[in-house]
Design a protein around this motif. Structure first.
Motif, PDB file in Angstrom:
ATOM      1  N   MET A 106       0.810  -1.191   0.000  1.00 29.50           N
ATOM      2  CA  MET A 106       0.000   0.000   0.000  1.00 29.50           C
ATOM      3  C   MET A 106       0.858   1.261   0.000  1.00 29.50           C
ATOM      4  SD  MET A 106      -2.874   1.276  -0.214  1.00 29.50           S
ATOM      5  CE  MET A 106      -4.487   1.112   0.421  1.00 29.50           C
ATOM      6  N   THR A 107       1.995   1.226   0.682  1.00 31.21           N
ATOM      7  CA  THR A 107       2.879   2.386   0.746  1.00 31.21           C
ATOM      8  C   THR A 107       3.358   2.782  -0.644  1.00 31.21           C
ATOM      9  OG1 THR A 107       3.585   1.822   2.973  1.00 31.21           O
ATOM     10  CG2 THR A 107       5.015   3.289   1.745  1.00 31.21           C
ATOM     11  N   LYS A 108       3.706   1.790  -1.452  1.00 31.78           N
ATOM     12  CA  LYS A 108       4.185   2.089  -2.807  1.00 31.78           C
ATOM     13  C   LYS A 108       3.080   2.735  -3.648  1.00 31.78           C
ATOM     14  CE  LYS A 108       7.856  -1.259  -2.895  1.00 31.78           C
ATOM     15  NZ  LYS A 108       8.503  -2.370  -3.562  1.00 31.78           N
ATOM     16  N   PHE A 109       1.856   2.291  -3.479  1.00 30.31           N
ATOM     17  CA  PHE A 109       0.736   2.880  -4.201  1.00 30.31           C
ATOM     18  C   PHE A 109       0.545   4.339  -3.774  1.00 30.31           C
ATOM     19  CE2 PHE A 109      -3.763   4.105  -4.061  1.00 30.31           C
ATOM     20  CZ  PHE A 109      -4.048   4.104  -5.424  1.00 30.31           C
ATOM     21  N   LEU A 110       0.547   4.578  -2.463  1.00 31.32           N
ATOM     22  CA  LEU A 110       0.378   5.947  -1.954  1.00 31.32           C
ATOM     23  C   LEU A 110       1.493   6.860  -2.450  1.00 31.32           C
ATOM     24  CD1 LEU A 110      -0.650   5.155   1.735  1.00 31.32           C
ATOM     25  CD2 LEU A 110      -2.137   6.008  -0.093  1.00 31.32           C
ATOM     26  N   LEU A 111       2.717   6.354  -2.416  1.00 31.96           N
ATOM     27  CA  LEU A 111       3.859   7.141  -2.878  1.00 31.96           C
ATOM     28  C   LEU A 111       3.745   7.427  -4.377  1.00 31.96           C
ATOM     29  CD1 LEU A 111       6.552   8.500  -2.297  1.00 31.96           C
ATOM     30  CD2 LEU A 111       7.663   6.277  -2.662  1.00 31.96           C
ATOM     31  N   ALA A 112       3.349   6.432  -5.141  1.00 31.96           N
ATOM     32  CA  ALA A 112       3.196   6.629  -6.596  1.00 31.96           C
ATOM     33  C   ALA A 112       2.137   7.693  -6.894  1.00 31.96           C
ATOM     34  CB  ALA A 112       2.836   5.301  -7.268  1.00 31.96           C
TER      35      ALA A 112
ATOM     36  N   HIS B  60       1.143  10.074  -4.892  1.00 33.70           N
ATOM     37  CA  HIS B  60       1.684  11.345  -4.391  1.00 33.70           C
ATOM     38  C   HIS B  60       2.630  11.972  -5.423  1.00 33.70           C
ATOM     39  CE1 HIS B  60       3.470  14.306  -1.726  1.00 33.70           C
ATOM     40  NE2 HIS B  60       4.651  13.731  -1.833  1.00 33.70           N
ATOM     41  N   VAL B  61       3.571  11.192  -5.929  1.00 32.91           N
ATOM     42  CA  VAL B  61       4.554  11.710  -6.886  1.00 32.91           C
ATOM     43  C   VAL B  61       3.875  12.075  -8.204  1.00 32.91           C
ATOM     44  CG1 VAL B  61       6.599  11.114  -8.257  1.00 32.91           C
ATOM     45  CG2 VAL B  61       6.515  10.537  -5.827  1.00 32.91           C
ATOM     46  N   LEU B  62       2.997  11.209  -8.701  1.00 28.83           N
ATOM     47  CA  LEU B  62       2.285  11.514  -9.950  1.00 28.83           C
ATOM     48  C   LEU B  62       1.426  12.773  -9.808  1.00 28.83           C
ATOM     49  CD1 LEU B  62       1.219   7.969 -11.165  1.00 28.83           C
ATOM     50  CD2 LEU B  62       2.738   9.577 -12.351  1.00 28.83           C
TER      51      LEU B  62
ATOM     52  N   VAL C 214      10.870  22.164  -1.431  1.00 31.52           N
ATOM     53  CA  VAL C 214      10.115  20.981  -0.990  1.00 31.52           C
ATOM     54  C   VAL C 214      10.535  19.759  -1.805  1.00 31.52           C
ATOM     55  CG1 VAL C 214       7.817  19.916  -0.897  1.00 31.52           C
ATOM     56  CG2 VAL C 214       8.139  22.263  -0.101  1.00 31.52           C
ATOM     57  N   THR C 215      10.686  19.934  -3.101  1.00 32.03           N
ATOM     58  CA  THR C 215      11.090  18.816  -3.962  1.00 32.03           C
ATOM     59  C   THR C 215      12.454  18.274  -3.550  1.00 32.03           C
ATOM     60  OG1 THR C 215       9.807  19.728  -5.789  1.00 32.03           O
ATOM     61  CG2 THR C 215      11.505  18.119  -6.350  1.00 32.03           C
ATOM     62  N   VAL C 216      13.400  19.165  -3.301  1.00 30.42           N
ATOM     63  CA  VAL C 216      14.734  18.728  -2.873  1.00 30.42           C
ATOM     64  C   VAL C 216      14.649  17.993  -1.534  1.00 30.42           C
ATOM     65  CG1 VAL C 216      17.004  19.543  -2.108  1.00 30.42           C
ATOM     66  CG2 VAL C 216      15.981  20.451  -4.206  1.00 30.42           C
ATOM     67  N   LEU C 217      13.879  18.531  -0.596  1.00 31.06           N
ATOM     68  CA  LEU C 217      13.732  17.855   0.697  1.00 31.06           C
ATOM     69  C   LEU C 217      13.107  16.466   0.539  1.00 31.06           C
ATOM     70  CD1 LEU C 217      12.609  20.731   3.076  1.00 31.06           C
ATOM     71  CD2 LEU C 217      14.690  19.355   3.252  1.00 31.06           C
ATOM     72  N   MET C 218      12.155  16.335  -0.376  1.00 32.73           N
ATOM     73  CA  MET C 218      11.510  15.031  -0.596  1.00 32.73           C
ATOM     74  C   MET C 218      12.485  14.029  -1.193  1.00 32.73           C
ATOM     75  SD  MET C 218       8.318  14.879   0.298  1.00 32.73           S
ATOM     76  CE  MET C 218       8.507  15.928   1.715  1.00 32.73           C
TER      77      MET C 218
END
Length: 159
Positions: free
Chosen positions: A1-7, A9-11, A145-149
């Motif tokens: 589920m974490t990978k889905f949430l991250l995907a 979020h990034v998309l 924010v992008t760099v911190l992420m």
């Protein structure tokens, strides 16, 4: 589920925040062109389109922090300093966009619709200058924010 949430979020970040930063950055130059050629409808139409992109994508971009927080929760990093800093900077970027950029774009469109008075045009040029500065601040906040992420200070991933 974490990978889905991250995907998601990034998309969502790429698909929504990218267009807002580009359109907001293009708006001041377009407004200047419209001010320089009051009879030319093309720059005014372009400015309206850029403002609409900023408005619509800003609303849709709410998905980014929602899925970002869900991802952080699933990774158990909600109390990490880099994440808290990113949350604060994201809130600041949203405030700059909502309080400074979008209202000034709306004001510029109103002025461009009927700016024939030389004094109004002079005031509009100053407004465009401030709008450029606020747009730059908005973009700088998102870049940070992008760099911190990506870097995530103190991360054990080696990034």
């Amino acid at each position: 589920m974490t990978k889905f949430l991250l995907a998601v979020h990034v998309l969502a970040a790429v698909i929504t925040i990218g267009p807002v930063t580009v359109a907001a950055s293009m708006f001041p130059a377009t407004a200047r062109r419209a001010l320089a050629a009051p009879g030319n409808a093309a720059p005014l139409a372009e400015a309206r389109t850029l403002h609409r992109i900023c408005r619509v994508y800003a609303v849709i971009a709410v998905v980014v922090p929602v899925f970002g927080l869900a991802t952080a929760n699933s990774l158990h990093v909600l109390s990490s300093p880099w994440l808290l800093t990113s949350i604060a900077l994201t809130a600041a970027a949203a405030a700059v966009l909502g309080v400074l950029v979008l209202p000034r774009q709306s004001t510029m469109l109103t002025v461009l619709d009927g700016a024939v008075d030389p004094q109004v045009a002079a005031t509009a040029r100053r407004t465009v200058g401030r709008l450029s500065m606020h747009t730059g601040l908005f973009n700088l906040l998102w870049a940070t924010v992008t760099v911190l992420m990506i870097v995530r200070p103190g991360s054990t991933t080696g990034a």
